[in-house]
Design a protein around this motif. Sequence first.
Motif, mmCIF file in Angstrom:
data_model
loop_
_atom_site.group_PDB
_atom_site.id
_atom_site.type_symbol
_atom_site.label_atom_id
_atom_site.label_comp_id
_atom_site.label_asym_id
_atom_site.label_seq_id
_atom_site.Cartn_x
_atom_site.Cartn_y
_atom_site.Cartn_z
ATOM 1 N N GLU A 92 98.592 -13.552 4.592
ATOM 2 C CA GLU A 92 97.480 -14.076 3.828
ATOM 3 C C GLU A 92 96.299 -13.126 3.933
ATOM 4 O O GLU A 92 96.111 -12.471 4.960
ATOM 5 C CB GLU A 92 97.031 -15.448 4.353
ATOM 6 C CG GLU A 92 98.085 -16.532 4.373
ATOM 7 C CD GLU A 92 98.758 -16.671 5.714
ATOM 8 O OE1 GLU A 92 99.301 -17.756 5.998
ATOM 9 O OE2 GLU A 92 98.735 -15.703 6.502
ATOM 10 N N SER A 93 95.508 -13.073 2.890
ATOM 11 C CA SER A 93 94.303 -12.255 2.907
ATOM 12 C C SER A 93 93.274 -12.884 1.977
ATOM 13 O O SER A 93 93.591 -13.774 1.186
ATOM 14 C CB SER A 93 94.613 -10.822 2.483
ATOM 15 O OG SER A 93 95.120 -10.803 1.158
ATOM 16 N N LEU A 105 92.218 -16.467 -2.117
ATOM 17 C CA LEU A 105 93.164 -16.091 -1.076
ATOM 18 C C LEU A 105 94.452 -15.606 -1.708
ATOM 19 O O LEU A 105 94.875 -16.105 -2.749
ATOM 20 C CB LEU A 105 93.452 -17.276 -0.149
ATOM 21 C CG LEU A 105 92.253 -17.956 0.489
ATOM 22 C CD1 LEU A 105 92.730 -19.037 1.460
ATOM 23 C CD2 LEU A 105 91.345 -16.964 1.175
ATOM 24 N N SER A 106 95.072 -14.652 -1.050
ATOM 25 C CA SER A 106 96.343 -14.114 -1.507
ATOM 26 C C SER A 106 97.402 -14.343 -0.449
ATOM 27 O O SER A 106 97.106 -14.378 0.749
ATOM 28 C CB SER A 106 96.219 -12.608 -1.784
ATOM 29 O OG SER A 106 95.253 -12.347 -2.770
ATOM 30 N N TYR A 158 93.347 -21.003 6.681
ATOM 31 C CA TYR A 158 94.232 -21.322 5.563
ATOM 32 C C TYR A 158 95.557 -20.569 5.740
ATOM 33 O O TYR A 158 95.563 -19.366 6.009
ATOM 34 C CB TYR A 158 93.588 -20.948 4.238
ATOM 35 C CG TYR A 158 92.533 -21.935 3.813
ATOM 36 C CD1 TYR A 158 91.316 -22.000 4.474
ATOM 37 C CD2 TYR A 158 92.767 -22.824 2.772
ATOM 38 C CE1 TYR A 158 90.347 -22.927 4.096
ATOM 39 C CE2 TYR A 158 91.804 -23.745 2.383
ATOM 40 C CZ TYR A 158 90.611 -23.793 3.056
ATOM 41 O OH TYR A 158 89.650 -24.715 2.680
ATOM 42 N N TYR A 159 96.642 -21.302 5.557
ATOM 43 C CA TYR A 159 97.990 -20.761 5.728
ATOM 44 C C TYR A 159 98.777 -20.926 4.426
ATOM 45 O O TYR A 159 98.672 -21.948 3.756
ATOM 46 C CB TYR A 159 98.742 -21.518 6.815
ATOM 47 C CG TYR A 159 98.098 -21.525 8.170
ATOM 48 C CD1 TYR A 159 97.146 -22.480 8.517
ATOM 49 C CD2 TYR A 159 98.463 -20.570 9.125
ATOM 50 C CE1 TYR A 159 96.563 -22.490 9.781
ATOM 51 C CE2 TYR A 159 97.886 -20.574 10.384
ATOM 52 C CZ TYR A 159 96.935 -21.540 10.703
ATOM 53 O OH TYR A 159 96.374 -21.541 11.951
ATOM 54 N N GLY A 214 97.740 -16.986 8.807
ATOM 55 C CA GLY A 214 96.517 -17.639 8.395
ATOM 56 C C GLY A 214 95.359 -16.686 8.196
ATOM 57 O O GLY A 214 95.334 -15.572 8.725
ATOM 58 N N THR A 215 94.387 -17.140 7.401
ATOM 59 C CA THR A 215 93.160 -16.385 7.175
ATOM 60 C C THR A 215 91.982 -17.356 7.261
ATOM 61 O O THR A 215 92.045 -18.478 6.753
ATOM 62 C CB THR A 215 93.194 -15.663 5.810
ATOM 63 O OG1 THR A 215 92.033 -14.847 5.661
ATOM 64 C CG2 THR A 215 93.273 -16.628 4.642
ATOM 65 N N GLN A 216 90.928 -16.922 7.931
ATOM 66 C CA GLN A 216 89.784 -17.800 8.187
ATOM 67 C C GLN A 216 88.871 -17.860 6.968
ATOM 68 O O GLN A 216 88.504 -16.822 6.404
ATOM 69 C CB GLN A 216 88.988 -17.291 9.393
ATOM 70 C CG GLN A 216 87.722 -18.071 9.689
ATOM 71 C CD GLN A 216 88.008 -19.465 10.230
ATOM 72 O OE1 GLN A 216 88.829 -19.636 11.130
ATOM 73 N NE2 GLN A 216 87.313 -20.463 9.688
#
Length: 127
Positions: A6-7, A20-21, A94-95, A120-122
Amino acid sequence: QVQLVESGGGLVQAGGSLRLSCAPSGRTFSTVATGWFRQAPGKEREFVGFIRQSDGITYETDSVRGRFSISRDNAKNTVYLQMNSLKAEDTAVYYCCAADTQPPWGRLSYADAYDYCGQGTQVTVSS
């Protein structure tokens, strides 16, 4: 082993937007569905939405419907979560998760319908 990456997370003011990707590392996306989940500090992981690979049908949970949308770009092998009108309560990690095997479609809002998730990405929304 397949990994999802994720990014696109970061710090944004309330009312702002982020995209988000989610992309698999080292292979083409061959899932039947991709789901997004989030986990806020001290809370359980929460379903956000999913997209079905076969027909592109999406579904978002009530708390984000109308603000968040999920899409895919098969050419880029990527699934996106577009988040608009962000609120402080959207702050979470987020996942993205992938289902490689066909689950009952009614189960796609549950984490156990998916075979693996990314790290995950915050996302932090300041009020």
